[in-house]
Design an enzyme around this catalytic site. Structure first.
Site, short mmCIF file in Angstrom:
data_model
loop_
_atom_site.label_atom_id
_atom_site.label_comp_id
_atom_site.label_asym_id
_atom_site.label_seq_id
_atom_site.Cartn_x
_atom_site.Cartn_y
_atom_site.Cartn_z
N TYR A 186 0.83 -1.21 0.00
CA TYR A 186 0.00 0.00 0.00
C TYR A 186 0.86 1.25 0.00
CZ TYR A 186 0.92 0.97 4.98
OH TYR A 186 1.53 1.27 6.18
N HIS A 246 -1.21 -21.29 0.07
CA HIS A 246 -0.04 -20.43 0.23
C HIS A 246 0.72 -20.28 -1.08
CE1 HIS A 246 -1.02 -21.35 4.35
NE2 HIS A 246 -0.12 -20.50 4.79
N ARG A 281 8.10 3.94 -4.78
CA ARG A 281 8.15 3.00 -3.65
C ARG A 281 7.10 1.90 -3.82
NH1 ARG A 281 7.55 5.39 2.31
NH2 ARG A 281 5.41 5.65 1.62
N GLU A 340 12.23 2.66 14.23
CA GLU A 340 11.20 3.57 13.69
C GLU A 340 9.94 3.36 14.52
OE1 GLU A 340 9.78 2.67 9.72
OE2 GLU A 340 9.79 0.52 10.09
N ARG A 379 -7.81 -20.28 -1.65
CA ARG A 379 -6.79 -20.10 -0.61
C ARG A 379 -5.75 -21.22 -0.61
NH1 ARG A 379 -4.99 -21.29 4.19
NH2 ARG A 379 -4.17 -19.62 5.51
N LEU A 420 11.18 1.39 7.14
CA LEU A 420 10.61 1.79 5.86
C LEU A 420 11.33 3.05 5.37
CD1 LEU A 420 8.22 1.33 3.83
CD2 LEU A 420 7.05 3.15 5.07
N LYS A 451 6.49 -1.90 1.88
CA LYS A 451 5.31 -1.30 2.53
C LYS A 451 4.14 -2.28 2.41
CE LYS A 451 3.27 3.26 3.24
NZ LYS A 451 3.37 3.27 4.68
N1 PDD Z 1 2.80 4.98 7.46
N2 PDD Z 1 7.49 3.74 8.98
C1 PDD Z 1 6.33 3.05 9.00
C2 PDD Z 1 6.32 1.71 9.65
C3 PDD Z 1 5.18 3.59 8.43
O1 PDD Z 1 4.02 2.88 8.44
C4 PDD Z 1 5.22 4.89 7.85
C5 PDD Z 1 4.02 5.54 7.23
C6 PDD Z 1 6.44 5.57 7.86
C7 PDD Z 1 6.59 6.93 7.23
O2 PDD Z 1 6.56 6.83 5.84
P1 PDD Z 1 6.12 8.05 4.92
O3 PDD Z 1 6.96 9.20 5.32
O4 PDD Z 1 6.42 7.59 3.55
O5 PDD Z 1 4.65 8.32 5.18
C8 PDD Z 1 7.55 4.97 8.41
C9 PDD Z 1 1.60 5.44 6.81
C10 PDD Z 1 1.38 6.90 6.91
C11 PDD Z 1 0.43 4.59 7.26
O6 PDD Z 1 0.63 3.40 7.41
O7 PDD Z 1 -0.67 5.11 7.42
#
Ligand code: PDD
Length: 290
Positions: A33, A102, A52, A180, A100, A204, A147
């Site tokens: 996403y 894997h 990304r 993070e 379903r 991330l 992501k």
């Molecule tokens: N999340 N690290 C993680 C684990 C995140 O889920 C996010 C952002 C970030 C920051 O990434 P960016 O600057 O690209 O938004 C770092 C989004 C906002 C979410 O899951 O809603």
């Protein structure tokens, strides 16, 4: 405003938008996403988000559903059907629908959904007094650079933080370095240098993170990407950043004040610099339109 979603090539009211129960996103969290912001029709860092998204899809061998230019056109159309002045645009791509199992024998057509909502106003409390965080040992998988929609650990961390009255949970590795947050990157000012964990499988590559590192360098603040800990000598500010919240000072962690417990000057300067960039983007757009 009736919210409109885009699902596999069709715009329809959000309440009627649905995907198949055998979608691998639903069954296995087999998908990726992006979350973008769009101010008065101008997407912030659209190219970076799309690249990304492409990287996430490539890494998982999920075919990218649309050519890049079509993707941009659909995003603009999605925005124009939900034209909030401050909008938050969500894109989800899953591997698609299959009985379903894997193992992936035949490659299904990917599912893609786009939704748009109003971007919530930043909390006045957080901006004026700073956000609060807790720390927890990292229980996530070892590919946090993707992501992925598999966010159960992040949900648990965020929920535990909320139950303790905090805004974010920072993940720590076995050496207690801060990696993070659950939905943000984490940074600290240490002896005047802006420090954040390097990009690897544990974090991330945040789009806001890149923007802040660039803005810091432009304001002559030295930047270092290295592992860092909360108990380091010379640590004077902590912050977290994400596309939806820009950069936020983090002034209390695990119930203890970070330095004097007030938003620090560098956090606030970087926040302002980021908001100024967003305003400049809007103005460019308004000038083009007039
Ligand atoms: N999340 N690290 C993680 C684990 C995140 O889920 C996010 C952002 C970030 C920051 O990434 P960016 O600057 O690209 O938004 C770092 C989004 C906002 C979410 O899951 O809603």
């Amino acid at each position: 405003m009736t919210l409109t979603a885009w699902v596999n090539g069709r715009f329809l009211p959000l309440a009627e938008a649905c995907v198949n129960v055998e979608d691998r996103g639903f069954q296995f969290a087999d998908g990726v996403y992006e979350v973008l912001v769009c101010f008065a029709g101008v997407f912030v860092d659209l190219e970076a988000h799309l690249s990304r998204l492409q990287h996430s899809c490539n890494t998982l061998a999920i075919p990218f559903p649309l050519p890049a230019e079509e993707m941009k056109a659909v995003l603009h159309e999605a925005y124009s059907r939900n034209p909030f002045d401050h909008a938050m645009v969500y894109i989800q791509i899953t591997r698609g629908v299959a009985p379903r199992a894997h193992r992936i024998d035949t490659i299904p057509k990917p599912t893609m959904v786009i939704t748009v909502r109003e971007l919530p106003e930043p909390s006045v409390q957080q901006v004026t007094h700073g956000a609060t965080a807790i720390t927890r040992p990292d229980i996530r998988w070892k590919r946090c650079d993707i992501k992925s929609i598999a966010l159960l650990a992040n949900v648990m961390g965020k929920q535990e933080a909320a139950q303790l009255g905090a805004d974010e949970c920072f993940w720590q590795d076995e050496r207690e370095s801060i990696l993070e947050g659950c939905s943000s990157n984490a940074l600290a000012l240490i002896n005047g240098t802006l420090v954040t964990h390097p990009l690897d499988h544990q974090v991330l590559g945040g789009i806001a993170r890149s923007m802040i590192l660039r803005l810091a360098a432009e304001h002559d603040i030295p930047v270092e990407e290295r592992a860092w800990r909360l108990d380091e000598n010379g640590l004077s500010e902590c912050m977290m950043c994400s596309t939806t919240d820009a950069v936020m000072p983090v002034c209390h962690i695990n119930g203890h004040a970070v330095c004097d417990g007030k938003p620090g000057p560098v956090s606030m300067m970087l926040r302002q610099a980021m908001l100024d960039e967003f305003n400049a983007l809007r103005q460019t757009r308004q000038e083009i339109a007039s």
